[in-house]
Design an enzyme around this catalytic site. Sequence first.
Site, PDB file in Angstrom:
ATOM      1  CG  HIS A 148     -26.176 -10.993   6.294  1.00  0.00           C
ATOM      2  ND1 HIS A 148     -24.939 -10.513   6.225  1.00  0.00           N
ATOM      3  CD2 HIS A 148     -27.067 -10.384   5.365  1.00  0.00           C
ATOM      4  CE1 HIS A 148     -24.753  -9.670   5.337  1.00  0.00           C
ATOM      5  NE2 HIS A 148     -25.958  -9.517   4.860  1.00  0.00           N
ATOM      6  CE  LYS A 190     -24.541 -10.775   2.197  1.00  0.00           C
ATOM      7  NZ  LYS A 190     -24.994 -10.799   0.821  1.00  0.00           N
ATOM      8  CB  SER A 206     -27.840  -7.566   6.496  1.00  0.00           C
ATOM      9  OG  SER A 206     -28.523  -6.486   5.851  1.00  0.00           O
TER      10      SER A 206
END
Length: 407
Positions: free
Chosen positions: A224, A254, A196
Amino acid sequence: MYALENEGGIKKVKKLDQFLQDNLNDLRDRGLYNEIDPVEGPNGPVIKISGKELINLSSNNYLGLATNDHLKEIAKHAIDQYGVGAGAVRTINGTMDLHVKLEEKLAEFKGTEAAIAYQSGFNCNMAAISGVMDKNDAILSDELNHASIIDGIRLSKAKVIRYNHSDMDDLRAKAKEAAESGLYNKVMVITDGVFSMDGDLAELPEIVEIAKEFNLITYVDDAHGSGVMGKGAGTVKHFGLSKEIDFQIGTLSKAIGVVGGYVAGSKDLIDWLKVRSRPFLFSTALPPGDTAAITAAVQMIMDSTELHDQLWENGRYLKEGLLKLGFDIGKSETPITPCIIGEEKLTQQFSKRLREEGVYAKSIVFPTVPQGTGRVRNMPMATHTKEMLDQALAVYEKVGKELSIIN
């Protein structure tokens, strides 16, 4: 300052107060103190902080689903039907039919036999690692793995063997030593799918080869990557390895846009986690509104790549613009685009000036990244327009030249 008075009438500062004051002041002096900026309203491509509108380049809301109107309606309807909370832990009577549908959808999404949902991505790593590994085992962990992986490993009490970041020669040597030592019952290799802070990918094909050679358990945290890689299905899918990875971990907060996390894998693995992972056993279940919205969000990603494709186009456009200006964006292979500044105080000054000029790009410094590698991390979203990105690039150019970061 709160103080205690002893029998002689001499005042002494409480040890806790002294500890907090000394260490907070030290962080401020070294440019490592993190200011929290409350957002006034939704966390979209443009946000409002302290009454000022800013182009938002610091959100994990990659696909814009956190503010999607359809998902908001789904959540409202579920709240009307089920209430605002699940009312219990999953193993008592907190498992609603909504949770069952979500986990079935997650398994379909990830191409696995089963899946289990948790209250956060952090909880996933605390639950899954310690649920399977113990003091008689060893874990090979990439040196840049996320903090939740590090804490999950600590909780398991397994032997930690760190390997150099994405260095497959180092991993192979350490895997061979661990597997052939006879000291451990089980050996696991853990990596982020997408790292990330730099936006680079794990070397998953090589990791799988090494795991097969030395009989390692494979564990990928794709926080991610879910919704971003593999046309949305994640980094494991991107490499065509859905049948080769034992643990697929992801967040639901996310790209998915809501809250929570999940573990996807074999039916036996998920059954075991349901009876042995402590966050599942001892935390109240995900709220109904969130659960329904997550399920709908995953279905949207499965049905269309439109948002995914727009995210990648915006990431490409921003990368090209920053490179053209002369910024160091590292070796990112994903929409995550760091601007690596280096020195911590300069990094924080750069972030502050960006904000003053209308761009919110948060500074990230030690201990989140190694000392001397401070950066602002840009997180483009599918919902950014080209005009927004052009405006942001103009501000980057102005502030970068002002602070002599670029020529």
